[in-house]
Design an enzyme around this catalytic site. Structure first.
Site, PDB file in Angstrom:
ATOM      1  N   HIS A  24     -13.585  -1.758   6.874  1.00 16.56           N
ATOM      2  CA  HIS A  24     -12.442  -2.533   7.369  1.00 16.56           C
ATOM      3  C   HIS A  24     -12.734  -3.200   8.716  1.00 16.56           C
ATOM      4  O   HIS A  24     -13.499  -2.676   9.527  1.00 16.56           O
ATOM      5  CB  HIS A  24     -11.270  -1.552   7.540  1.00 16.56           C
ATOM      6  CG  HIS A  24      -9.937  -2.190   7.736  1.00 16.56           C
ATOM      7  ND1 HIS A  24      -9.383  -2.365   8.981  1.00 16.56           N
ATOM      8  CD2 HIS A  24      -9.038  -2.678   6.847  1.00 16.56           C
ATOM      9  CE1 HIS A  24      -8.187  -2.919   8.843  1.00 16.56           C
ATOM     10  NE2 HIS A  24      -7.951  -3.116   7.559  1.00 16.56           N
ATOM     11  N   HIS A  64      -6.824   4.612   2.449  1.00 12.09           N
ATOM     12  CA  HIS A  64      -6.278   4.405   1.105  1.00 12.09           C
ATOM     13  C   HIS A  64      -6.357   5.649   0.227  1.00 12.09           C
ATOM     14  O   HIS A  64      -6.007   5.602  -0.941  1.00 12.09           O
ATOM     15  CB  HIS A  64      -6.980   3.225   0.431  1.00 12.09           C
ATOM     16  CG  HIS A  64      -6.719   1.949   1.155  1.00 12.09           C
ATOM     17  ND1 HIS A  64      -5.603   1.175   0.930  1.00 12.09           N
ATOM     18  CD2 HIS A  64      -7.402   1.345   2.164  1.00 12.09           C
ATOM     19  CE1 HIS A  64      -5.626   0.133   1.752  1.00 12.09           C
ATOM     20  NE2 HIS A  64      -6.702   0.214   2.513  1.00 12.09           N
ATOM     21  N   SER A  95     -10.694  -0.637   0.789  1.00 15.13           N
ATOM     22  CA  SER A  95      -9.376  -1.271   0.805  1.00 15.13           C
ATOM     23  C   SER A  95      -9.248  -2.467  -0.119  1.00 15.13           C
ATOM     24  O   SER A  95      -8.179  -2.698  -0.670  1.00 15.13           O
ATOM     25  CB  SER A  95      -9.023  -1.688   2.229  1.00 15.13           C
ATOM     26  OG  SER A  95      -9.966  -2.622   2.719  1.00 15.13           O
ATOM     27  N   ASP A 151     -12.956   6.810   6.998  1.00 15.73           N
ATOM     28  CA  ASP A 151     -11.625   6.207   7.072  1.00 15.73           C
ATOM     29  C   ASP A 151     -10.939   6.435   5.726  1.00 15.73           C
ATOM     30  O   ASP A 151     -11.329   5.852   4.713  1.00 15.73           O
ATOM     31  CB  ASP A 151     -11.788   4.711   7.385  1.00 15.73           C
ATOM     32  CG  ASP A 151     -10.463   3.962   7.439  1.00 15.73           C
ATOM     33  OD1 ASP A 151      -9.420   4.550   7.085  1.00 15.73           O
ATOM     34  OD2 ASP A 151     -10.469   2.775   7.833  1.00 15.73           O
ATOM     35  N   GLU A 169     -15.528   4.114   4.427  1.00 17.75           N
ATOM     36  CA  GLU A 169     -14.182   4.405   3.935  1.00 17.75           C
ATOM     37  C   GLU A 169     -14.337   5.336   2.742  1.00 17.75           C
ATOM     38  O   GLU A 169     -15.406   5.384   2.145  1.00 17.75           O
ATOM     39  CB  GLU A 169     -13.481   3.105   3.497  1.00 17.75           C
ATOM     40  CG  GLU A 169     -13.149   2.214   4.666  1.00 17.75           C
ATOM     41  CD  GLU A 169     -12.588   0.846   4.273  1.00 17.75           C
ATOM     42  OE1 GLU A 169     -11.982   0.711   3.195  1.00 17.75           O
ATOM     43  OE2 GLU A 169     -12.782  -0.086   5.054  1.00 17.75           O
ATOM     44  N   ASN A 205       0.828  -1.213   0.000  1.00 15.49           N
ATOM     45  CA  ASN A 205       0.000   0.000   0.000  1.00 15.49           C
ATOM     46  C   ASN A 205       0.863   1.263   0.000  1.00 15.49           C
ATOM     47  O   ASN A 205       0.392   2.346   0.338  1.00 15.49           O
ATOM     48  CB  ASN A 205      -0.905   0.021   1.233  1.00 15.49           C
ATOM     49  CG  ASN A 205      -1.832  -1.174   1.281  1.00 15.49           C
ATOM     50  OD1 ASN A 205      -2.392  -1.555   0.264  1.00 15.49           O
ATOM     51  ND2 ASN A 205      -1.991  -1.770   2.446  1.00 15.49           N
ATOM     52  N   LYS A 254       0.386   3.690   4.823  1.00 13.08           N
ATOM     53  CA  LYS A 254       0.115   3.386   3.416  1.00 13.08           C
ATOM     54  C   LYS A 254       0.835   4.418   2.552  1.00 13.08           C
ATOM     55  O   LYS A 254       2.053   4.397   2.510  1.00 13.08           O
ATOM     56  CB  LYS A 254      -1.389   3.279   3.229  1.00 13.08           C
ATOM     57  CG  LYS A 254      -1.827   1.958   3.881  1.00 13.08           C
ATOM     58  CD  LYS A 254      -3.266   1.731   4.124  1.00 13.08           C
ATOM     59  CE  LYS A 254      -3.411   0.357   4.773  1.00 13.08           C
ATOM     60  NZ  LYS A 254      -4.649   0.172   5.505  1.00 13.08           N
TER      61      LYS A 254
HETATM   62  C1  LIG Z   1      -4.963  -0.678   6.714  1.00 11.36           C
HETATM   63  C2  LIG Z   1      -6.276  -0.157   7.120  1.00 11.36           C
HETATM   64  C3  LIG Z   1      -6.530   0.221   8.434  1.00 11.36           C
HETATM   65  C4  LIG Z   1      -5.562  -0.050   9.545  1.00 11.36           C
HETATM   66  O1  LIG Z   1      -4.483   0.789   9.481  1.00 11.36           O
HETATM   67  P1  LIG Z   1      -3.094   0.311  10.120  1.00 11.36           P
HETATM   68  O2  LIG Z   1      -2.335   1.552  10.280  1.00 11.36           O
HETATM   69  O3  LIG Z   1      -2.504  -0.632   9.112  1.00 11.36           O
HETATM   70  O4  LIG Z   1      -3.419  -0.373  11.398  1.00 11.36           O
HETATM   71  C5  LIG Z   1      -7.721   0.825   8.704  1.00 11.36           C
HETATM   72  N1  LIG Z   1      -8.656   1.013   7.763  1.00 11.36           N
HETATM   73  C6  LIG Z   1      -8.460   0.618   6.493  1.00 11.36           C
HETATM   74  C7  LIG Z   1      -9.532   0.850   5.489  1.00 11.36           C
HETATM   75  C8  LIG Z   1      -7.273   0.009   6.136  1.00 11.36           C
HETATM   76  O5  LIG Z   1      -7.099  -0.411   4.897  1.00 11.36           O
END
Ligand SMILES: *Cc1c(COP(=O)(O)O)cnc(C)c1O
Length: 411
Positions: free
Chosen positions: A134, A217, A189, A214, A185, A48, A248
């Site tokens: 997620h 990405h 993801s 969230d 989101e 990512n 990411k």
């Molecule tokens: C990767 C991810 C997370 C978690 O983030 P980390 O920093 O890896 O713990 C949360 N939400 C989504 C949508 C993700 O893809």
């Protein structure tokens, strides 16, 4: 009761039987477009690290400098041993990037989701989730004890139904006033499609609910300054809780919540993963701060342009965005299907073994793409998840597309 090791052996065997057993592959190089596994080099379409910052000289230098000044460890929770300056600098940079009053860093995105949702909601409240959010959000929702309602993925009609239902129940409750929080989101993801954020914002406002987005990405990837989809749509003052990860596109590790000063003050007092966990290490905070500076700079814009061009060329070669003339024989690229500028390309097989076989075939051609299975996606929706980065060359993309076209599924 069975002996412990027998119990574990049986459960592992069951996973193996369902083609759901996962194993680690040790990588002996940095995350970049090439990774080394078992002495062999692979083209990497799995990380990512969308802008190629994880191994960027400026991030490494910032991390090294932070280690030299502030050490390797962070000592304790920030409320216990004092709060290291590099984390304050990170939070200032995050708030600026996200156009919010304040920001608070967590040691991971997982911890950030867990911290904010369980702090803000309690058992009398309602949380309304997109079906594909997620796992960290689902886990946090369960932990909060709030009533969970799930709406169909990006289904505004279904969201409105759930909001209507919630609106009838958010009056005074036994312990005060019930709250309703919608969580989605911005770029999903595992499917790479975008949420209809403008419409979701309008709906949550219509029913008086709150919204958490969230941007794991989208941060660094979307928006003129890399602030994410919220920046791109100019919605930052209409989203109560913005979440991002630093691991990411920002190339480091950690998570954050951005929002009002009061939200951050509240989380300092009530977010359990913040209170009861050692602070992020100085190196990670400094690397993320440097990444934030970089994504807003001309270099960051150039990296986003490069990423967009890699996405466009792979999508056109794979026949994405065209109605029927997919040049990829089988299976069809899945997910949202629309070319929205996301670097995540899912190719959905459904069957777990087929996805595993496809990943193995690609590895034979020195291409590393993960097969994603339950519980990362629903059972029976196993897929290859290809991720593109700004660090890939045109030639890398041609290689990938060529190998995908030669994947002859079904025999
Ligand atoms: C990767 C991810 C997370 C978690 O983030 P980390 O920093 O890896 O713990 C949360 N939400 C989504 C949508 C993700 O893809």
């Amino acid at each position: 009761m069975k002996p412990f090791e027998n119990d574990l052996a049986e459960r592992l065997a069951a996973l193996r039987e369902q083609n759901l057993l996962r194993q680690l592959r040790c990588v002996d190089s940095a995350q970049s477009p090439r990774i080394q596994i078992d002495g062999k080099w692979f083209q990497n379409f799995s990380s990512n690290d969308y802008l190629g910052l994880a191994n960027h000289p400026a991030l490494k230098e910032a991390a090294i400098l932070a280690i030299e000044t502030f050490g390797a460890g962070s000592g304790a929770s920030r409320l216990i041993c004092g709060s290291l300056a590099p984390i304050h600098q990170l939070e200032t940079a995050l708030a600026r990037l996200k156009k919010t009053e304040a920001a608070i860093a967590f040691s991971s995105g997982y911890a950030a989701a867990n911290g904010v949702i369980a702090a803000v909601l309690d058992k009398d409240d309602i949380i309304i989730l997109d079906k594909l959010v997620h796992a960290c959000i689902v886990d946090a929702a369960k932990l909060s004890g709030a009533k969970i309602r799930v709406f169909g993925h990006n289904d505004l009609g279904d969201l409105e139904n759930k909001l209507k239902w919630a609106a009838q129940r958010t009056g005074p409750s036994i312990s005060g006033t019930r709250r309703a929080l919608v969580v989605t989101e911005s770029i999903f993801s595992m499917d790479g499609d975008a949420a209809p954020l403008r419409e979701i914002v309008a709906l949550k406002e219509k029913y008086g609910a709150w919204l958490m987005v969230d941007e794991a990405h989208a941060t660094g990837v979307l928006g003129g300054n890399g602030g994410g989809l919220i920046e791109e749509l100019a919605l930052s003052d209409r989203v109560e809780i913005q979440m991002a990860t630093l691991g990411k596109a920002l190339g480091a590790a950690g998570g954050c919540i951005c929002g009002s000063r009061q939200l951050v003050d509240f989380l300092i007092n009530r977010a359990r993963p913040f209170i009861f966990s050692t602070a992020p290490v100085p190196a990670a905070a400094a690397a993320a701060t440097e990444a934030i500076r970089l994504v807003q700079s001309p270099e960051g814009k150039e990296l986003r342009r490069k990423l967009a061009s890699n996405i466009a060329s792979s999508q056109s070669a794979l026949g994405h965005g065209e109605s029927s003339s997919s040049s990829l024989a089988a299976p069809k690229p899945g997910g949202g299907g629309s070319s929205n500028g996301s670097p995540i390309i899912p190719i959905i097989f459904g069957d777990e073994q087929k996805a595993l076989d496809a990943a193995a075939r690609l590895r034979e051609k020195n291409i590393f793409v993960p097969a994603i299975r339950y519980p990362s996606v629903a059972r029976g929706s196993a897929r290859l998840r290809i991720t593109l980065t700004a660090a890939h060359s045109q030639e890398d993309i041609f290689c990938l597309v060529d190998a995908l076209k030669k994947l002859d599924i079904g025999n």
